[in-house]
Structure formats: C-alpha cells, structure tokens
Scaffold this active site. Sequence first.
Site, PDB file in Angstrom:
ATOM      1  N   GLY A 124       0.828  -1.206   0.000  1.00  0.00           N
ATOM      2  CA  GLY A 124       0.000   0.000   0.000  1.00  0.00           C
ATOM      3  C   GLY A 124       0.863   1.257   0.000  1.00  0.00           C
TER       4      GLY A 124
ATOM      5  N   TYR B 183      -8.030   0.227  17.744  1.00  0.00           N
ATOM      6  CA  TYR B 183      -9.179  -0.640  18.062  1.00  0.00           C
ATOM      7  C   TYR B 183      -8.877  -2.123  17.825  1.00  0.00           C
ATOM      8  CZ  TYR B 183     -10.348   0.032  13.054  1.00  0.00           C
ATOM      9  OH  TYR B 183     -10.317   0.100  11.689  1.00  0.00           O
TER      10      TYR B 183
ATOM     11  N   PRO C  67      -6.279   8.564  14.636  1.00  0.00           N
ATOM     12  CA  PRO C  67      -6.626   9.233  13.381  1.00  0.00           C
ATOM     13  C   PRO C  67      -5.490  10.050  12.747  1.00  0.00           C
ATOM     14  CG  PRO C  67      -7.631  10.370  15.253  1.00  0.00           C
ATOM     15  CD  PRO C  67      -6.957   9.158  15.809  1.00  0.00           C
TER      16      PRO C  67
ATOM     17  N   GLY D 116      -1.414   7.559   0.769  1.00  0.00           N
ATOM     18  CA  GLY D 116      -1.640   7.789   2.197  1.00  0.00           C
ATOM     19  C   GLY D 116      -0.418   7.634   3.083  1.00  0.00           C
TER      20      GLY D 116
ATOM     21  N   PHE E 297     -14.193  -0.015   5.715  1.00  0.00           N
ATOM     22  CA  PHE E 297     -15.273   0.963   5.539  1.00  0.00           C
ATOM     23  C   PHE E 297     -16.204   0.818   6.732  1.00  0.00           C
ATOM     24  CE2 PHE E 297     -16.188  -2.758   2.813  1.00  0.00           C
ATOM     25  CZ  PHE E 297     -17.304  -3.264   3.465  1.00  0.00           C
TER      26      PHE E 297
ATOM     27  N   GLY F 120       1.759   3.282  -2.340  1.00  0.00           N
ATOM     28  CA  GLY F 120       1.531   4.331  -3.344  1.00  0.00           C
ATOM     29  C   GLY F 120       0.673   5.477  -2.842  1.00  0.00           C
TER      30      GLY F 120
HETATM   31  C1  HXC Z   1     -21.203  -2.520   2.800  1.00  0.00           C
HETATM   32  C2  HXC Z   1     -19.622  -2.956   1.162  1.00  0.00           C
HETATM   33  C3  HXC Z   1     -19.192  -1.605   1.169  1.00  0.00           C
HETATM   34  C4  HXC Z   1     -19.863  -0.706   2.070  1.00  0.00           C
HETATM   35  C5  HXC Z   1     -17.991  -2.673  -0.282  1.00  0.00           C
HETATM   36  N1  HXC Z   1     -18.860  -3.569   0.230  1.00  0.00           N
HETATM   37  N2  HXC Z   1     -18.181  -1.467   0.278  1.00  0.00           N
HETATM   38  N3  HXC Z   1     -20.606  -3.402   1.958  1.00  0.00           N
HETATM   39  N4  HXC Z   1     -20.844  -1.199   2.869  1.00  0.00           N
HETATM   40  N5  HXC Z   1     -19.513   0.581   2.161  1.00  0.00           N
HETATM   41  C6  HXC Z   1     -18.984  -4.979  -0.125  1.00  0.00           C
HETATM   42  C7  HXC Z   1     -19.309  -5.166  -1.610  1.00  0.00           C
HETATM   43  O1  HXC Z   1     -20.696  -5.006  -1.871  1.00  0.00           O
HETATM   44  C8  HXC Z   1     -18.836  -6.596  -1.833  1.00  0.00           C
HETATM   45  O2  HXC Z   1     -19.729  -7.532  -1.309  1.00  0.00           O
HETATM   46  C9  HXC Z   1     -17.590  -6.686  -0.945  1.00  0.00           C
HETATM   47  O3  HXC Z   1     -17.719  -5.650   0.036  1.00  0.00           O
HETATM   48  C10 HXC Z   1     -16.304  -6.462  -1.722  1.00  0.00           C
HETATM   49  O4  HXC Z   1     -16.407  -5.203  -2.358  1.00  0.00           O
HETATM   50  P1  HXC Z   1     -15.620  -4.864  -3.710  1.00  0.00           P
HETATM   51  O5  HXC Z   1     -15.890  -3.442  -4.026  1.00  0.00           O
HETATM   52  O6  HXC Z   1     -15.931  -5.899  -4.747  1.00  0.00           O
HETATM   53  O7  HXC Z   1     -14.103  -5.140  -3.236  1.00  0.00           O
HETATM   54  P2  HXC Z   1     -12.744  -4.511  -3.752  1.00  0.00           P
HETATM   55  O8  HXC Z   1     -12.905  -3.912  -5.115  1.00  0.00           O
HETATM   56  O9  HXC Z   1     -11.721  -5.564  -3.546  1.00  0.00           O
HETATM   57  O10 HXC Z   1     -12.477  -3.284  -2.729  1.00  0.00           O
HETATM   58  C11 HXC Z   1     -12.085  -3.536  -1.417  1.00  0.00           C
HETATM   59  C12 HXC Z   1     -12.664  -2.481  -0.473  1.00  0.00           C
HETATM   60  C13 HXC Z   1     -12.363  -1.035  -0.974  1.00  0.00           C
HETATM   61  C14 HXC Z   1     -12.080  -2.741   0.911  1.00  0.00           C
HETATM   62  C15 HXC Z   1     -14.172  -2.657  -0.404  1.00  0.00           C
HETATM   63  O11 HXC Z   1     -12.901  -0.074  -0.065  1.00  0.00           O
HETATM   64  C16 HXC Z   1     -10.880  -0.800  -1.117  1.00  0.00           C
HETATM   65  O12 HXC Z   1     -10.306  -1.059  -2.162  1.00  0.00           O
HETATM   66  N6  HXC Z   1     -10.196  -0.309  -0.049  1.00  0.00           N
HETATM   67  C17 HXC Z   1      -8.755  -0.078  -0.035  1.00  0.00           C
HETATM   68  C18 HXC Z   1      -8.334   1.158   0.695  1.00  0.00           C
HETATM   69  C19 HXC Z   1      -8.914   1.361   2.088  1.00  0.00           C
HETATM   70  O13 HXC Z   1      -9.907   0.704   2.458  1.00  0.00           O
HETATM   71  N7  HXC Z   1      -8.334   2.258   2.820  1.00  0.00           N
HETATM   72  C20 HXC Z   1      -8.781   2.603   4.185  1.00  0.00           C
HETATM   73  C21 HXC Z   1      -7.859   2.078   5.195  1.00  0.00           C
HETATM   74  S1  HXC Z   1      -8.179   2.868   6.732  1.00  0.00           S
HETATM   75  P3  HXC Z   1     -20.842  -8.296  -2.254  1.00  0.00           P
HETATM   76  O14 HXC Z   1     -21.420  -9.340  -1.356  1.00  0.00           O
HETATM   77  O15 HXC Z   1     -21.839  -7.248  -2.664  1.00  0.00           O
HETATM   78  O16 HXC Z   1     -20.084  -8.894  -3.427  1.00  0.00           O
HETATM   79  C22 HXC Z   1      -8.011   1.713   7.966  1.00  0.00           C
HETATM   80  C23 HXC Z   1      -7.997   2.095   9.452  1.00  0.00           C
HETATM   81  C24 HXC Z   1      -8.435   3.461   9.760  1.00  0.00           C
HETATM   82  O17 HXC Z   1      -7.863   0.600   7.706  1.00  0.00           O
HETATM   83  C25 HXC Z   1      -8.588   3.710  11.249  1.00  0.00           C
HETATM   84  C26 HXC Z   1      -8.923   5.169  11.514  1.00  0.00           C
HETATM   85  C27 HXC Z   1      -8.785   5.554  12.932  1.00  0.00           C
HETATM   86  P1  NAP Z   2      -4.965   4.144   2.086  1.00  0.00           P
HETATM   87  O1  NAP Z   2      -4.256   5.306   1.482  1.00  0.00           O
HETATM   88  O2  NAP Z   2      -6.298   3.780   1.539  1.00  0.00           O
HETATM   89  O3  NAP Z   2      -3.988   2.895   2.067  1.00  0.00           O
HETATM   90  C1  NAP Z   2      -4.380   1.588   1.836  1.00  0.00           C
HETATM   91  C2  NAP Z   2      -3.470   1.008   0.774  1.00  0.00           C
HETATM   92  O4  NAP Z   2      -3.669  -0.395   0.701  1.00  0.00           O
HETATM   93  C3  NAP Z   2      -3.714   1.587  -0.610  1.00  0.00           C
HETATM   94  O5  NAP Z   2      -2.485   2.044  -1.142  1.00  0.00           O
HETATM   95  C4  NAP Z   2      -4.231   0.403  -1.420  1.00  0.00           C
HETATM   96  O6  NAP Z   2      -3.751   0.473  -2.768  1.00  0.00           O
HETATM   97  C5  NAP Z   2      -3.622  -0.760  -0.666  1.00  0.00           C
HETATM   98  N1  NAP Z   2      -4.403  -1.996  -0.839  1.00  0.00           N
HETATM   99  C6  NAP Z   2      -5.703  -2.187  -0.547  1.00  0.00           C
HETATM  100  N2  NAP Z   2      -6.078  -3.422  -0.880  1.00  0.00           N
HETATM  101  C7  NAP Z   2      -4.981  -4.034  -1.373  1.00  0.00           C
HETATM  102  C8  NAP Z   2      -4.725  -5.326  -1.882  1.00  0.00           C
HETATM  103  N3  NAP Z   2      -5.680  -6.274  -1.949  1.00  0.00           N
HETATM  104  N4  NAP Z   2      -3.473  -5.614  -2.324  1.00  0.00           N
HETATM  105  C9  NAP Z   2      -2.501  -4.681  -2.280  1.00  0.00           C
HETATM  106  N5  NAP Z   2      -2.671  -3.446  -1.798  1.00  0.00           N
HETATM  107  C10 NAP Z   2      -3.901  -3.129  -1.355  1.00  0.00           C
HETATM  108  O7  NAP Z   2      -5.205   4.405   3.651  1.00  0.00           O
HETATM  109  P2  NAP Z   2      -4.220   4.823   4.838  1.00  0.00           P
HETATM  110  O8  NAP Z   2      -5.018   5.640   5.770  1.00  0.00           O
HETATM  111  O9  NAP Z   2      -2.941   5.355   4.322  1.00  0.00           O
HETATM  112  O10 NAP Z   2      -3.956   3.412   5.544  1.00  0.00           O
HETATM  113  C11 NAP Z   2      -2.659   2.845   5.623  1.00  0.00           C
HETATM  114  C12 NAP Z   2      -2.584   1.912   6.809  1.00  0.00           C
HETATM  115  O11 NAP Z   2      -2.750   2.655   8.021  1.00  0.00           O
HETATM  116  C13 NAP Z   2      -3.632   0.821   6.847  1.00  0.00           C
HETATM  117  O12 NAP Z   2      -3.082  -0.359   7.348  1.00  0.00           O
HETATM  118  C14 NAP Z   2      -4.651   1.346   7.808  1.00  0.00           C
HETATM  119  O13 NAP Z   2      -5.416   0.331   8.401  1.00  0.00           O
HETATM  120  C15 NAP Z   2      -3.726   2.015   8.808  1.00  0.00           C
HETATM  121  N6  NAP Z   2      -4.353   2.999   9.677  1.00  0.00           N
HETATM  122  C16 NAP Z   2      -4.739   4.197   9.161  1.00  0.00           C
HETATM  123  C17 NAP Z   2      -5.271   5.158  10.009  1.00  0.00           C
HETATM  124  C18 NAP Z   2      -5.668   6.504   9.518  1.00  0.00           C
HETATM  125  O14 NAP Z   2      -6.207   7.304  10.319  1.00  0.00           O
HETATM  126  N7  NAP Z   2      -5.437   6.853   8.274  1.00  0.00           N
HETATM  127  C19 NAP Z   2      -5.443   4.859  11.375  1.00  0.00           C
HETATM  128  C20 NAP Z   2      -5.063   3.613  11.847  1.00  0.00           C
HETATM  129  C21 NAP Z   2      -4.493   2.692  10.992  1.00  0.00           C
HETATM  130  P3  NAP Z   2      -4.555  -0.138  -4.032  1.00  0.00           P
HETATM  131  O15 NAP Z   2      -5.942   0.352  -3.966  1.00  0.00           O
HETATM  132  O16 NAP Z   2      -3.746   0.347  -5.215  1.00  0.00           O
HETATM  133  O17 NAP Z   2      -4.462  -1.627  -3.899  1.00  0.00           O
END
Ligand code: HXC
Ligand code: NAP
Length: 272
Positions: free
Chosen positions: A3, A136, A179, A7, A86, A5
Amino acid sequence: ITGGGTGLGKSMGTYLLSLGAKIIITSRKMDVLIKTKEELEKDYPNNIFAVASDVRKIEDVENVINESYNHFGKVDYLVNNAAGNFISPTERLSAKAFEVIIDIVLKGTCNFTLTLGKRWIKDKTPGAILNIATTYAHTGSGYVVPSAAAKGGVVSLTKSIAAEWAKYKIRCNAVAPGPFPTKGAWDRLVPPGFSKFFDIKKRVPLKRVGEHQELSNLVAYLLSDYSAYITGEVMTIDGGEWIYNAGEFTYLDKIPKAMWTIIEKTIRRKRK
Ligand code: HXC
Ligand code: NAP
C-alpha cells in the site's frame, strides 16, 4: 511497503527515502504506483521500485519478493501497511464484504510475512517487520468489525512471529495509529457531512489529529537498529485517544474549573 503508493504508506516511504533507504512499493493499482514513483524519483532517483500485487494472492506476493531481490539484490525490511476498511453496521455486511477486509488486512500481512520471512531464514539474513495495526485492534470497535477482527489478528501475529523468529534475528513490531487523515481512510470512514455531528479532534486529549511525519518517525525508529532490542511490541500513536475515551472518569473534563471548589467541599463534608 505494501500500500506504498498512497496515504500513510507513501508518507512513510518518502521519509525512509530521505534517511537513505531504497524502497519497494506495491499495491493493486499500477497507475497509482507509477505516479508515486515518478513523484518521488525527482528527489530520489533510482531508489524506488514499484511492482503491482494483490496482497491476498500468494503468487502475486511471491512475485513481488522475487522481483525485488532481482532489482535491489536484497530486501531488509517489510512494512505491512495495505488495508481495506469501511464503516457499516455489521448486520448489513455480506459474507463477501467481511471476507474482503479480513483477506486484505490479515491474510495479506500473513502472505508477505511468510514469503519474505522464509527467504530471510533460508539466506540466514536478519530482517525487521513492521505491521500497521490500529488502536481498536486492542479495544474492538463497532461499525468496523471486520477491520477490528483482522487488525486484532495482525497484533497477535506480530507478537507470535516476534517470539518464534527472534532466533533468526528477525524482529517484528507493530504500530497502532489513531486518526491520521488520508484520502483512503476518510473517504470510507468519515463521509461528507459527518464533521457536522462528530469532531474527531474532540475525542483526542491532545486536541488534534496525527501528522504523517509523526507516524513516519516511529516507523523509521522501529525498523532501524536504534530499536534493535524491541520486538513483539505494539506502539500506540494516537494523541492519547483510546486511553482518554476508555477512562472511567475522563468525562469529568466537562466540569467547569469553578465547580471543583463546590465539589470538593461537598465530598469533604460527607467525610465528616
Ligand atoms: C457494505 C460494502 C461496502 C460498504 C464494499 N462492500 N463497500 N458493503 N458497505 N460501504 C462490499 C461489496 O458489496 C462486496 O460484497 C464486498 O464488500 C467487496 O467489495 P468490492 O468493491 O468488490 O471489493 P474490492 O474492489 O476488492 O475493494 C475492497 C474495499 C475497498 C475494501 C471494499 O474499499 C478498497 O479497495 N479499499 C482499499 C483502501 C482502504 O480501504 N483504505 C482505508 C484504510 S483505513 P458483495 O457481497 O456485494 O459482493 C483503515 C484504518 C483506519 O484501515 C482507522 C482510523 C482511525
Ligand atoms: P490508504 O491510502 O487507503 O492505504 C491503503 C493502501 O492499501 C492503498 O495504497 C491500497 O492500494 C492498498 N491496498 C488495498 N487493498 C490491497 C490489496 N488487496 N493488495 C494490495 N494493496 C492493497 O489508507 P491509509 O489511511 O494510508 O492506511 C494505511 C494503513 O494505516 C492501513 O493499514 C490502515 O489500516 C492504517 N491505519 C490508518 C489510520 C488513519 O487514520 N489513516 C489509522 C489507523 C491505521 P490499491 O488500492 O492500489 O491496492
């Protein structure tokens, strides 16, 4: 850096480059990786290698490690940063939705740890692994249940690997951030309009969100030899957020200072 590329992964990579590291960034979207690589190469030419992978697929992960060894000759560190998340009431989730988060966060971390760890052990080279958890992972949290379960697994993996692989001079630590605004996290966890109802900063006793540089400092420290005697540790970096909200009496912050004289008098009177 998985990941790497976007954040926090991008911020950590940028700082590690400034300290003299060469970095490998990987994620699913090659166009995003190329853009980051080109941006960083302006300051650090030839020090960034980008290779696409889905962390859920072991063959992709093996390819990243092989390509990285071919490119740089060795790999010393691993940052398991890729994640998916999410907010959603759990009862709205399909099995697939649950699975996708567990697979990216926990299985992805296992895949990279196992693949690179095996190589280090075979080659008898030391290494350091840094996993990105979250606060968490310890407390649990509603509305991000798959993420909480997966990050809890990552914390357990961190400690378990640290215990078992110390004999191979492989350290394994984690950070638990609170956060730190990023587009990826905020798009999925803080939808527009939320700020009207919730002010994240108010949950944090230091009254602000984290700066990427602050997290990068900790990550660099935990990867470096300055932390050579630290393994199996999960370091929280959240401005006191979780401890503040967990504390039984922290709510007394809301009491105006002037009222404390009356409260004290009342308590003392009762003692008499
Ligand atoms: C309910 C959802 C949903 C939503 C997706 N789904 N979004 N369900 N509410 N908002 C469901 C879809 O309908 C599908 O189920 C399944 O999840 C997979 O979704 P896809 O879109 O097909 O998956 P994919 O394309 O692989 O995308 C994965 C993803 C997406 C996780 C859903 O958000 C993503 O690419 N995220 C990567 C980056 C990311 O999440 N960054 C945040 C990290 S922050 P069905 O059954 O319909 O097929 C973090 C900690 C933060 O981790 C802490 C802060 C303090
Ligand atoms: P982000 O920018 O969305 O980073 C998530 C990265 O994961 C993206 O670069 C995404 O790239 C990659 N990724 C997702 N699915 C993947 C897959 N299947 N294979 C390979 N790469 C994948 O969010 P961020 O906030 O910087 O989060 C970075 C880390 O910090 C995460 O572990 C998150 O849980 C943690 N964290 C964040 C916060 C916060 O406040 N931001 C707080 C606590 C912990 P692609 O979409 O190109 O795959």
